[in-house]
Design a protein around this motif. Structure first.
Motif, PDB file in Angstrom:
ATOM      1  N   TYR A  17       0.826  -1.210   0.000  1.00 19.75           N
ATOM      2  CA  TYR A  17       0.000   0.000   0.000  1.00 19.75           C
ATOM      3  C   TYR A  17       0.865   1.267   0.000  1.00 19.75           C
ATOM      4  N   ALA A  18       1.884   1.253  -0.827  1.00 17.27           N
ATOM      5  CA  ALA A  18       2.870   2.339  -0.856  1.00 17.27           C
ATOM      6  C   ALA A  18       2.220   3.710  -1.060  1.00 17.27           C
ATOM      7  N   ALA A  19       1.228   3.800  -1.919  1.00 20.10           N
ATOM      8  CA  ALA A  19       0.604   5.096  -2.198  1.00 20.10           C
ATOM      9  C   ALA A  19       0.004   5.704  -0.937  1.00 20.10           C
ATOM     10  N   ARG A  20      -0.599   4.887  -0.102  1.00 21.01           N
ATOM     11  CA  ARG A  20      -1.200   5.365   1.153  1.00 21.01           C
ATOM     12  C   ARG A  20      -0.135   5.953   2.078  1.00 21.01           C
ATOM     13  N   HIS A  21       0.998   5.284   2.179  1.00 19.30           N
ATOM     14  CA  HIS A  21       2.075   5.738   3.067  1.00 19.30           C
ATOM     15  C   HIS A  21       2.765   6.982   2.500  1.00 19.30           C
ATOM     16  N   LYS A  22       2.958   7.010   1.199  1.00 19.92           N
ATOM     17  CA  LYS A  22       3.565   8.182   0.574  1.00 19.92           C
ATOM     18  C   LYS A  22       2.664   9.403   0.724  1.00 19.92           C
ATOM     19  N   ALA A  23       1.344   9.202   0.630  1.00 20.67           N
ATOM     20  CA  ALA A  23       0.409  10.316   0.804  1.00 20.67           C
ATOM     21  C   ALA A  23       0.437  10.853   2.231  1.00 20.67           C
ATOM     22  N   ALA A  24       0.683   9.971   3.203  1.00 22.27           N
ATOM     23  CA  ALA A  24       0.747  10.378   4.615  1.00 22.27           C
ATOM     24  C   ALA A  24       2.072  11.047   4.963  1.00 22.27           C
ATOM     25  N   LEU A  25       3.065  10.886   4.092  1.00 23.70           N
ATOM     26  CA  LEU A  25       4.414  11.366   4.400  1.00 23.70           C
ATOM     27  C   LEU A  25       4.995  12.270   3.316  1.00 23.70           C
ATOM     28  N   PRO A  26       4.299  13.345   2.967  1.00 24.23           N
ATOM     29  CA  PRO A  26       4.945  14.255   2.016  1.00 24.23           C
ATOM     30  C   PRO A  26       6.231  14.814   2.627  1.00 24.23           C
ATOM     31  N   ARG A  27       7.205  15.031   1.786  1.00 27.68           N
ATOM     32  CA  ARG A  27       8.532  15.473   2.244  1.00 27.68           C
ATOM     33  C   ARG A  27       8.460  16.693   3.163  1.00 27.68           C
ATOM     34  N   ALA A  28       7.639  17.679   2.826  1.00 27.48           N
ATOM     35  CA  ALA A  28       7.542  18.890   3.650  1.00 27.48           C
ATOM     36  C   ALA A  28       7.001  18.568   5.050  1.00 27.48           C
ATOM     37  N   PHE A  29       6.085  17.620   5.139  1.00 28.79           N
ATOM     38  CA  PHE A  29       5.526  17.215   6.427  1.00 28.79           C
ATOM     39  C   PHE A  29       6.588  16.521   7.279  1.00 28.79           C
ATOM     40  N   VAL A  30       7.323  15.594   6.686  1.00 26.46           N
ATOM     41  CA  VAL A  30       8.395  14.879   7.401  1.00 26.46           C
ATOM     42  C   VAL A  30       9.434  15.885   7.889  1.00 26.46           C
ATOM     43  N   ASN A  31       9.820  16.788   7.015  1.00 27.05           N
ATOM     44  CA  ASN A  31      10.803  17.815   7.357  1.00 27.05           C
ATOM     45  C   ASN A  31      10.322  18.648   8.548  1.00 27.05           C
ATOM     46  N   ARG A  32       9.068  19.067   8.497  1.00 28.51           N
ATOM     47  CA  ARG A  32       8.502  19.901   9.561  1.00 28.51           C
ATOM     48  C   ARG A  32       8.471  19.154  10.906  1.00 28.51           C
ATOM     49  N   CYS A  33       8.030  17.911  10.899  1.00 30.95           N
ATOM     50  CA  CYS A  33       7.969  17.125  12.146  1.00 30.95           C
ATOM     51  C   CYS A  33       9.350  16.992  12.776  1.00 30.95           C
ATOM     52  N   ILE A  34      10.320  16.635  11.975  1.00 30.80           N
ATOM     53  CA  ILE A  34      11.672  16.410  12.498  1.00 30.80           C
ATOM     54  C   ILE A  34      12.286  17.724  12.975  1.00 30.80           C
ATOM     55  N   ARG A  35      12.165  18.779  12.189  1.00 36.55           N
ATOM     56  CA  ARG A  35      12.773  20.067  12.571  1.00 36.55           C
ATOM     57  C   ARG A  35      12.227  20.574  13.900  1.00 36.55           C
ATOM     58  N   HIS A  36      10.960  20.365  14.161  1.00 40.50           N
ATOM     59  CA  HIS A  36      10.371  20.811  15.428  1.00 40.50           C
ATOM     60  C   HIS A  36      10.907  20.006  16.617  1.00 40.50           C
ATOM     61  N   ALA A  37      11.441  18.828  16.373  1.00 42.55           N
ATOM     62  CA  ALA A  37      11.970  17.987  17.456  1.00 42.55           C
ATOM     63  C   ALA A  37      13.483  18.132  17.629  1.00 42.55           C
ATOM     64  N   LEU A  38      14.120  18.909  16.776  1.00 39.84           N
ATOM     65  CA  LEU A  38      15.578  19.042  16.817  1.00 39.84           C
ATOM     66  C   LEU A  38      16.039  20.189  17.712  1.00 39.84           C
ATOM     67  N   ALA A  39      17.161  19.962  18.379  1.00 38.36           N
ATOM     68  CA  ALA A  39      17.831  21.022  19.134  1.00 38.36           C
ATOM     69  C   ALA A  39      19.010  21.598  18.340  1.00 38.36           C
ATOM     70  N   HIS A  40      19.504  20.845  17.341  1.00 41.61           N
ATOM     71  CA  HIS A  40      20.657  21.247  16.537  1.00 41.61           C
ATOM     72  C   HIS A  40      20.360  20.947  15.064  1.00 41.61           C
ATOM     73  N   ASP A  41      21.149  21.535  14.180  1.00 45.20           N
ATOM     74  CA  ASP A  41      21.063  21.186  12.769  1.00 45.20           C
ATOM     75  C   ASP A  41      21.290  19.679  12.622  1.00 45.20           C
ATOM     76  N   ALA A  42      20.770  19.124  11.513  1.00 50.83           N
ATOM     77  CA  ALA A  42      20.841  17.661  11.377  1.00 50.83           C
ATOM     78  C   ALA A  42      20.952  17.217   9.934  1.00 50.83           C
ATOM     79  N   GLU A  43      21.520  16.030   9.790  1.00 52.38           N
ATOM     80  CA  GLU A  43      21.501  15.257   8.549  1.00 52.38           C
ATOM     81  C   GLU A  43      20.832  13.946   8.906  1.00 52.38           C
ATOM     82  N   MET A  44      19.663  13.694   8.313  1.00 52.22           N
ATOM     83  CA  MET A  44      18.917  12.485   8.673  1.00 52.22           C
ATOM     84  C   MET A  44      18.347  11.817   7.435  1.00 52.22           C
ATOM     85  N   THR A  45      18.296  10.512   7.508  1.00 55.35           N
ATOM     86  CA  THR A  45      17.611   9.710   6.510  1.00 55.35           C
ATOM     87  C   THR A  45      16.419   9.067   7.186  1.00 55.35           C
ATOM     88  N   VAL A  46      15.270   9.144   6.543  1.00 59.12           N
ATOM     89  CA  VAL A  46      14.065   8.459   7.002  1.00 59.12           C
ATOM     90  C   VAL A  46      13.741   7.429   5.937  1.00 59.12           C
TER      91      VAL A  46
END
Length: 150
Positions: A17-46
């Protein structure tokens, strides 16, 4: 106050069901969630994986022979956070359904949870540490306008 910078790589394995998961995880959304949880700049792979890959990684690195919702591989915490987050799509979907949450809201919680782990937070060390981590997760979810994960 500006959020930390994030160099994000977002990968989707061969998942059901890849389309369902991709729709739930647009890049901008993933970026926003992670950035709000960071204390420092980061390089991350999800990386979003299927149950087989999730189980193999959990077995290999944690000696637990089952697929789990999120695995965090942290390589550095400062001056830059460097980490990989691996989320198991079928586990996340089942948990979201069981908990009555949207798939996107549950992914947001797990992205935040994994990002906090990447910075040294650990809910398994003590009740005090668990309360601290859960409180941060709730505050970050609220900041993002998302439902409380607990």
């Amino acid at each position: 106050m500006a959020l930390p910078n994030l160099d994000l790589t977002l990968q989707f394995g061969d998942i059901p069901y890849a389309a369902r998961h991709k729709a739930a995880l647009p890049r901008a959304f993933v970026n926003r969630c992670i950035r709000h949880a960071l204390a420092h700049d980061a390089e991350m792979t999800v990386r979003i994986v299927d149950a087989e890959e999730g189980q193999a990684l959990n077995s290999s690195y944690r000696k637990k022979n089952y697929a789990t919702n999120v695995l965090t591989f942290d390589y550095a915490q400062a001056p830059m956070v460097m980490a990989d987050l691996v989320l198991c799509a079928p586990v996340v979907a089942a948990e979201a359904k069981e908990q009555g949450k949207s798939l996107q809201a549950h992914y947001a919680h797990l992205l935040i949870h994994g990002t906090l782990h990447a910075q040294g937070y650990d809910h398994e060390t003590s009740d005090k540490d668990a309360i601290e981590m859960e409180t941060l997760e709730m505050l970050i979810m609220a900041e993002l306008g998302l439902p409380c994960p607990y």
